[in-house]
Design an enzyme around this catalytic site. Sequence first.
Site, PDB file in Angstrom:
ATOM      1  CE  LYS A 106      -4.482   0.869   0.377  1.00 15.12           C
ATOM      2  NZ  LYS A 106      -5.502  -0.072  -0.108  1.00 15.12           N
ATOM      3  N   GLY A 218     -20.698   6.909   1.459  1.00 15.22           N
ATOM      4  CA  GLY A 218     -19.587   7.203   0.547  1.00 15.22           C
ATOM      5  C   GLY A 218     -20.082   7.123  -0.879  1.00 15.22           C
ATOM      6  N   GLY A 220     -18.035   7.941  -3.613  1.00 15.04           N
ATOM      7  CA  GLY A 220     -16.874   8.039  -4.500  1.00 15.04           C
ATOM      8  C   GLY A 220     -17.001   6.929  -5.532  1.00 15.04           C
ATOM      9  CG  ASN A 221     -14.331   4.230  -8.624  1.00 18.21           C
ATOM     10  OD1 ASN A 221     -15.135   4.193  -9.547  1.00 18.21           O
ATOM     11  ND2 ASN A 221     -13.378   3.336  -8.458  1.00 18.21           N
ATOM     12  N   GLY A 223     -18.584   3.585  -3.896  1.00 13.70           N
ATOM     13  CA  GLY A 223     -19.977   3.732  -3.477  1.00 13.70           C
ATOM     14  C   GLY A 223     -20.903   3.938  -4.659  1.00 13.70           C
ATOM     15  CE1 TYR A 224     -23.411   6.919 -10.203  1.00 14.86           C
ATOM     16  CE2 TYR A 224     -21.526   5.945 -11.337  1.00 14.86           C
ATOM     17  CZ  TYR A 224     -22.804   6.476 -11.361  1.00 14.86           C
ATOM     18  OH  TYR A 224     -23.488   6.544 -12.550  1.00 14.86           O
TER      19      TYR A 224
HETATM   20  N1  GLU Z   1      -6.918   0.104  -3.670  1.00 17.83           N
HETATM   21  C1  GLU Z   1      -7.694  -1.042  -4.004  1.00 17.83           C
HETATM   22  C2  GLU Z   1      -7.823  -1.953  -2.790  1.00 17.83           C
HETATM   23  O1  GLU Z   1      -7.707  -1.534  -1.659  1.00 17.83           O
HETATM   24  C3  GLU Z   1      -7.209  -1.734  -5.264  1.00 17.83           C
HETATM   25  C4  GLU Z   1      -5.804  -2.241  -5.234  1.00 17.83           C
HETATM   26  C5  GLU Z   1      -5.281  -2.759  -6.576  1.00 17.83           C
HETATM   27  O2  GLU Z   1      -6.044  -2.804  -7.533  1.00 17.83           O
HETATM   28  O3  GLU Z   1      -4.099  -3.092  -6.625  1.00 17.83           O
HETATM   29  O4  GLU Z   1      -8.141  -3.109  -2.908  1.00 17.83           O
END
Ligand code: GLU
Length: 416
Positions: A106, A218, A220-221, A223-224
């Site tokens: 992350k 939410g 955002g991407n 939730g929508y």
């Molecule tokens: N950020 C997203 C998650 O938390 C996607 C991560 C990704 O596609 O590598 O799962």
Amino acid sequence: MAEEHTALTVALAQLKLAAQKLELNSGIHKMLSQPKRSISVSIDIRLDNGAIGVYNGIRVQHWDVRGPFKGGIRYYPNITQDEVTALSMLMTWKCAIADIPYGGAKGGVCVDSKKLSKHELERLTRRYVSLIVEYLGPHRDIPAPDMYTDAQTMAWIMDTYSQLKGYMVPECVTGKPVEVGGSEGRTEATGRGVIHCVKEAAQNKNLKLKNATVAIQGFGNVGYHAAVAANEIGCKVVAVSDSTGAICNPNGLNPVAVLAHKEKTGTVQNFKGCINITNEDLLETECDILIPAAMENQITCKNADKIRAKLVAEAANGPTTPEADKCLHEKGIVLIPDILANCGGVTVSYFEWVQNLTREHWTLQEVNEKLETKMTKAFDDVYALSQKEKSDMRTAALMMGVGRVANAIKVLGLWP
Ligand code: GLU
């Protein structure tokens, strides 16, 4: 009841629970308790007004025994190394549950992205990538979008990585625009995946989906697209929210029209036919299915008791505190945990990477069908384990995720 934990203490407690249930070797438990690599950099950029802006950038690579590191990058004020570490652990389990060949990572930049111009965000993204580039790559670590980053951010990442290598490397990042190798259906994937899980859970729990009411925190991407997908399967979305507040209409609302309204006015509030409520009210709204799709620690011991949904699907990462988790379980509310419910995003990221490596481009229908197959399998595997273990689904999901990673460590052995 005091809830004095951080995202990291929660993630470590979850790992400990899985380790106990799996009777995991204590050395492997210890290995998985810390990330393999943790990077912190100072991102210094020229602001539009000529001043210098200094931001902390983080990338934590948890474990990669099942394949290269994978995980999103979020731009968020006050993000800490500990929080990113916790989120990287969740990614490791999530990829194992989805059964895709990745480890977890992350990234985060400590910034309020709403306060920067598009040019400043581009410079920030490119400088951040340049500082961690030696640890990235299609077979090392593949970033993706997360909170307050999007396909445009990923295009800048792809371009910066490629410029530094001297040739274009679309497979170094996922969640890109389709024009530069992004996958069809990636933007919608997390939200759609959540609804595939809801469908499976409803079947197992005899919950009728036709006209079932859904509240989504939410917009955002994630939730929508969850709202759109919920509508598609005949559910009625009765409440949605964003950071400015929430709206509710027991007769149902049209998410597409709400998005148009939000784009025009900057908020979901004051939407025709709805009443304005608060984000707290939304969680306690009368509904069959509650989808927290905003951020961590939203369902706590303060409000868990007031939740009226029959089913909670965690679209966000870590929206429920451990105390609240217990409370929901005692109330007989079925909870689909984050590492299962929201694994559709990284699953289509995997499809994007495969398409890039093979220089193919799949149709939206192909992607959506493959996503449904993967989500259904992941849900059914976790559900079956929860039945076998007589446990809640979070415990079963953790056992599955941690167990698969531990098995990989066992067969690989330790070098040298
Ligand atoms: N950020 C997203 C998650 O938390 C996607 C991560 C990704 O596609 O590598 O799962």
